[in-house]
Design a protein around this motif. Structure first.
Motif, PDB file in Angstrom:
ATOM      1  N   ASP A   7     -35.847  -0.421   5.195  1.00 47.60           N
ATOM      2  CA  ASP A   7     -34.643  -0.102   5.963  1.00 47.60           C
ATOM      3  C   ASP A   7     -34.069  -1.307   6.699  1.00 47.60           C
ATOM      4  OD1 ASP A   7     -34.699   2.555   5.194  1.00 47.60           O
ATOM      5  OD2 ASP A   7     -35.927   3.161   6.904  1.00 47.60           O
ATOM      6  N   SER A   8     -34.902  -2.276   7.019  1.00 48.32           N
ATOM      7  CA  SER A   8     -34.421  -3.418   7.809  1.00 48.32           C
ATOM      8  C   SER A   8     -35.224  -4.664   7.496  1.00 48.32           C
ATOM      9  CB  SER A   8     -34.523  -3.116   9.309  1.00 48.32           C
ATOM     10  OG  SER A   8     -35.881  -3.068   9.711  1.00 48.32           O
ATOM     11  N   LYS A 161     -28.596  -8.867  -6.756  1.00 51.83           N
ATOM     12  CA  LYS A 161     -28.728  -7.419  -6.897  1.00 51.83           C
ATOM     13  C   LYS A 161     -30.175  -7.036  -7.124  1.00 51.83           C
ATOM     14  CE  LYS A 161     -24.171  -6.550  -9.013  1.00 51.83           C
ATOM     15  NZ  LYS A 161     -23.489  -5.950 -10.190  1.00 51.83           N
ATOM     16  N   ALA A 162     -30.507  -5.808  -6.720  1.00 52.89           N
ATOM     17  CA  ALA A 162     -31.832  -5.246  -6.986  1.00 52.89           C
ATOM     18  C   ALA A 162     -31.693  -3.743  -7.160  1.00 52.89           C
ATOM     19  CB  ALA A 162     -32.788  -5.544  -5.831  1.00 52.89           C
ATOM     20  N   GLU A 194     -26.869  -6.543  -2.803  1.00 51.97           N
ATOM     21  CA  GLU A 194     -26.512  -5.197  -3.247  1.00 51.97           C
ATOM     22  C   GLU A 194     -27.719  -4.506  -3.866  1.00 51.97           C
ATOM     23  OE1 GLU A 194     -23.293  -3.088  -6.339  1.00 51.97           O
ATOM     24  OE2 GLU A 194     -23.347  -5.273  -6.102  1.00 51.97           O
ATOM     25  N   ILE A 195     -27.850  -3.223  -3.600  1.00 52.18           N
ATOM     26  CA  ILE A 195     -28.890  -2.407  -4.221  1.00 52.18           C
ATOM     27  C   ILE A 195     -28.209  -1.357  -5.091  1.00 52.18           C
ATOM     28  CG2 ILE A 195     -30.793  -0.788  -3.844  1.00 52.18           C
ATOM     29  CD1 ILE A 195     -31.346  -2.236  -1.191  1.00 52.18           C
ATOM     30  N   ARG A 215     -41.151  -5.735  -1.902  1.00 61.29           N
ATOM     31  CA  ARG A 215     -40.237  -5.228  -0.888  1.00 61.29           C
ATOM     32  C   ARG A 215     -38.812  -5.702  -1.177  1.00 61.29           C
ATOM     33  NH1 ARG A 215     -44.119  -6.868   4.299  1.00 61.29           N
ATOM     34  NH2 ARG A 215     -45.973  -5.799   3.470  1.00 61.29           N
ATOM     35  N   VAL A 216     -37.861  -4.801  -0.985  1.00 60.51           N
ATOM     36  CA  VAL A 216     -36.448  -5.120  -1.171  1.00 60.51           C
ATOM     37  C   VAL A 216     -35.711  -4.676   0.076  1.00 60.51           C
ATOM     38  CG1 VAL A 216     -34.365  -4.611  -2.493  1.00 60.51           C
ATOM     39  CG2 VAL A 216     -36.561  -4.840  -3.680  1.00 60.51           C
ATOM     40  N   VAL A 217     -34.828  -5.526   0.584  1.00 64.45           N
ATOM     41  CA  VAL A 217     -34.041  -5.173   1.754  1.00 64.45           C
ATOM     42  C   VAL A 217     -32.627  -5.723   1.595  1.00 64.45           C
ATOM     43  CG1 VAL A 217     -34.898  -7.163   3.037  1.00 64.45           C
ATOM     44  CG2 VAL A 217     -33.974  -5.206   4.288  1.00 64.45           C
ATOM     45  N   LYS A 218     -31.651  -4.910   1.902  1.00 65.09           N
ATOM     46  CA  LYS A 218     -30.250  -5.313   1.757  1.00 65.09           C
ATOM     47  C   LYS A 218     -29.800  -6.098   2.971  1.00 65.09           C
ATOM     48  CE  LYS A 218     -25.665  -3.425   0.609  1.00 65.09           C
ATOM     49  NZ  LYS A 218     -24.926  -4.165   1.643  1.00 65.09           N
TER      50      LYS A 218
END
Length: 222
Positions: A7-8, A161-162, A194-195, A215-218
């Motif tokens: 989320d962050s 992008k992910a 961008e997700i 882990r992925v975070v926008k």
């Protein structure tokens, strides 16, 4: 259901402890995970062993961490850029150690780390201070020195992008060290513009498969 989205930025770096080794993607200002670095600064981890092509410019990127004495050792190729004055000051004060590595050797050491190769021989650096203390052998009449693989507890990656599985697409020169570092990090954290939904990324454009990303975070873009 596989979902690697955080989320962050703060949540994505919350468990990084003092003394961690971190691979920081980027080449100059391209492909740098600036928001993850700022989150790490807020988090407060120190005594970090950092691997980066350069030490940041002005007080941006990892230069901010260096300015606040969060990085104790830097492994890099280009530490003396005109605007890398924060690193120069801390180095002259003896507050940060430097391991200088030729750029091609740095890339190959990281690639080796992600590929399960423990070490390799290269002619680069033979006869210079870089060769001090390293094993030397000759292959086909060419003297070479032994270089060891580089891995990190974490890798900070910037991508375009992910999807929620962690598959990554890069933006042109923003790719640079990021794919190799993603493979060499035990925990790879991707800051992305961008997700998208699973299946929206063209498989032919995916450079880093999700198996290498935890882990992925926008990014907020601020």
């Amino acid at each position: 259901m596989i979902n690697k989205i955080y989320d962050s930025m703060d949540a994505a770096v919350a468990d990084i402890s003092d003394g961690s080794s971190i691979l920081f993607g980027g080449f100059g200002g391209a492909g740098v995970a600036y928001e993850l670095i700022l989150a790490l600064h807020r988090q407060g981890a120190k005594n970090i062993s950092a691997v980066s092509n350069n030490p940041g410019y002005h007080e941006e990127g990892i230069a901010k961490l260096i300015a606040y004495d969060r990085i104790s050792k830097l492994t890099c190729s280009f530490p003396n850029a005109k605007d890398s004055y924060v690193f120069r000051q801390k180095f002259e004060e003896g507050k940060i150690d430097l391991e200088l590595v030729p750029q091609g050797t740095l890339a190959e050491r990281i690639r080796a780390g992600g590929s399960g190769i423990e070490a390799f021989f290269t002619p680069t650096g033979v006869g210079t201070e870089i060769a001090a203390g390293k094993e030397e052998r000759e292959f086909n009449g060419i003297p070479c020195i032994l270089e060891k693989a580089i891995r990190g507890d974490y890798a900070f990656i910037k991508a375009k992008k992910a999807d929620r599985w962690g598959n990554l697409v890069y933006n042109k020169s923003g790719r640079n060290f990021n794919p190799a570092m993603a493979m060499a990090g035990k925990i790879t954290i991707a800051e992305v513009d961008e997700i998208v939904e699973v299946g929206e990324l063209d498989p032919e454009t995916i450079v880093t498969p999700g198996i290498f990303v935890q882990r992925v975070v926008k990014r907020s873009g601020l």
